[in-house]
Design an enzyme around this catalytic site. Sequence first.
Site, mmCIF file in Angstrom:
data_model
loop_
_atom_site.group_PDB
_atom_site.id
_atom_site.type_symbol
_atom_site.label_atom_id
_atom_site.label_comp_id
_atom_site.label_asym_id
_atom_site.label_seq_id
_atom_site.Cartn_x
_atom_site.Cartn_y
_atom_site.Cartn_z
ATOM 1 N N HIS A 32 -91.365 40.545 4.090
ATOM 2 C CA HIS A 32 -90.293 40.617 3.079
ATOM 3 C C HIS A 32 -90.670 39.797 1.858
ATOM 4 O O HIS A 32 -90.681 38.566 1.892
ATOM 5 C CB HIS A 32 -88.960 40.117 3.655
ATOM 6 C CG HIS A 32 -87.817 40.403 2.724
ATOM 7 N ND1 HIS A 32 -86.822 41.317 3.029
ATOM 8 C CD2 HIS A 32 -87.519 39.945 1.483
ATOM 9 C CE1 HIS A 32 -85.967 41.385 2.018
ATOM 10 N NE2 HIS A 32 -86.372 40.552 1.063
ATOM 11 N N GLN A 76 -82.177 47.508 -6.505
ATOM 12 C CA GLN A 76 -81.601 46.149 -6.623
ATOM 13 C C GLN A 76 -80.133 46.159 -7.068
ATOM 14 O O GLN A 76 -79.317 45.392 -6.573
ATOM 15 C CB GLN A 76 -82.442 45.322 -7.615
ATOM 16 C CG GLN A 76 -81.850 43.994 -8.037
ATOM 17 C CD GLN A 76 -81.970 42.909 -6.977
ATOM 18 O OE1 GLN A 76 -83.035 42.348 -6.748
ATOM 19 N NE2 GLN A 76 -80.859 42.624 -6.299
ATOM 20 N N GLU A 82 -76.599 40.327 2.742
ATOM 21 C CA GLU A 82 -77.086 39.040 2.226
ATOM 22 C C GLU A 82 -75.938 38.374 1.469
ATOM 23 O O GLU A 82 -75.886 38.343 0.238
ATOM 24 C CB GLU A 82 -78.307 39.235 1.309
ATOM 25 C CG GLU A 82 -78.947 37.895 0.940
ATOM 26 C CD GLU A 82 -80.104 38.030 -0.035
ATOM 27 O OE1 GLU A 82 -80.377 39.159 -0.506
ATOM 28 O OE2 GLU A 82 -80.729 37.000 -0.358
HETATM 29 FE FE FE2 Z 1 -85.363 40.098 -0.766
#
Ligand code: FE2
Length: 424
Positions: free
Chosen positions: A55, A150, A211
């Site tokens: 990652h 993103q 996240e």
């Molecule tokens: Fe990331």
Amino acid sequence: MFDLLVKGGTLPDGRSADIAIKGDRIIAVGSLDAPATRVIDATGDLVSPPFVDPHFHMDAVLSYGLPRVNASGTLLEGIGLWGELREIATAEEMVDRAIRYCDWAVSMGLLAIRTHVDTTPDHLSGVEAMLEVKRRVAPYLDLQIVAFPQDGLYRTATGRHNVIRALDMGVDVVGGIPHFERTMEEGAESLRDLARMAAERGLMWDVHCDETDDPLSRHVETMAREVTRHGLGGRAAGSHLTSMHSMDNYYVSKLLPLIAESGMTAIPNPLINITLQGRHDTYPKRRGLTRVKEMQALGITVGWGQDCVLDPWYSLGTADMLDVAFMGLHVAQMTHPAEMARCFTMVTDCNAEIMGLKGYGLKPGDQASLVILDAGTPTEAVRLRPDRMCVISKGKVVSEKVRNDSSLSLPGRPAHVRRRHAVN
Ligand code: FE2
């Protein structure tokens, strides 16, 4: 006649063995005496398969301070800064920074990296840059590229279209970021959409999933369902999974078996999770790392990822997966001897499994890629994060260090004398 013979090293499982290399393959492991073009003395050293980082964000690497530093230290300010930088950074600058990082990685014995590339901008110059980097480093470093929306798959007008364009350009892995879509439902729909995409194209799938510190961010549940539905077990990974840190224990007791059933893997990123999560808390501050030991207890493969080095999200970083393992060990409280050794395995074998690397290991027939460390055992390597004495990639020596006995006088530095008196 061998091309290379690595003599006298200790393998991660504790065996002492010589390793013979011809071309780009390991051809023999054991007590070997045949002549070789070059013999490398690894007596007293740990000889391991290379480090693997599943990652990373190579389109942003080494850009710290551009266009300015992240003053709040939050994930959201980092994303905002990156949104500015990706519009002003040229493909050439991204290639240059990435190649410099790859050189650094090689010197640390890190020879395989999965990088997420932002597919949000319509110009897709980051995708072009990373494909160019992949081509250039291929002789010595395996780079996997993830199409990463993103700003969300549905949150921009061209988000979904650009992921498809990137995959058509040759990007290897389907990405995703469900917690960043506008609503929980759109996040769930993005996962159903992306899972279909991965299944139809026969690709791997790696999602920035949950996240966040929000305990009700439960996209990993939907992800596991889609992995099971499409049979993507073994080629799907949930990255971060930080909301699981804050989830209700009863809910987690239902969730973890579903993840295990799906066969998906998990990639926490301890350096980043410990610094970015909990920023909205007063005290006690949550630490944001997902439930590593609990997942491992159910047989879920968990690796450690690095995520960032010197970029809008993280102002530090060393390209050293042992630093990542060291932080992970502390935050996950993996202090039992077996757990400490496991942290080394997480940045080698587990990460290789997550990335689906072929021919990874130290058996005859495996790719001749390995790292020789100035340490006696995997646990000692995590403790000392020692010098990489020699790195071999695909049968070629790509990095070497002269052993420096003056390190004896440097407190905290690895040295043979100190090591031989170590307890592990
Ligand atoms: Fe990331």
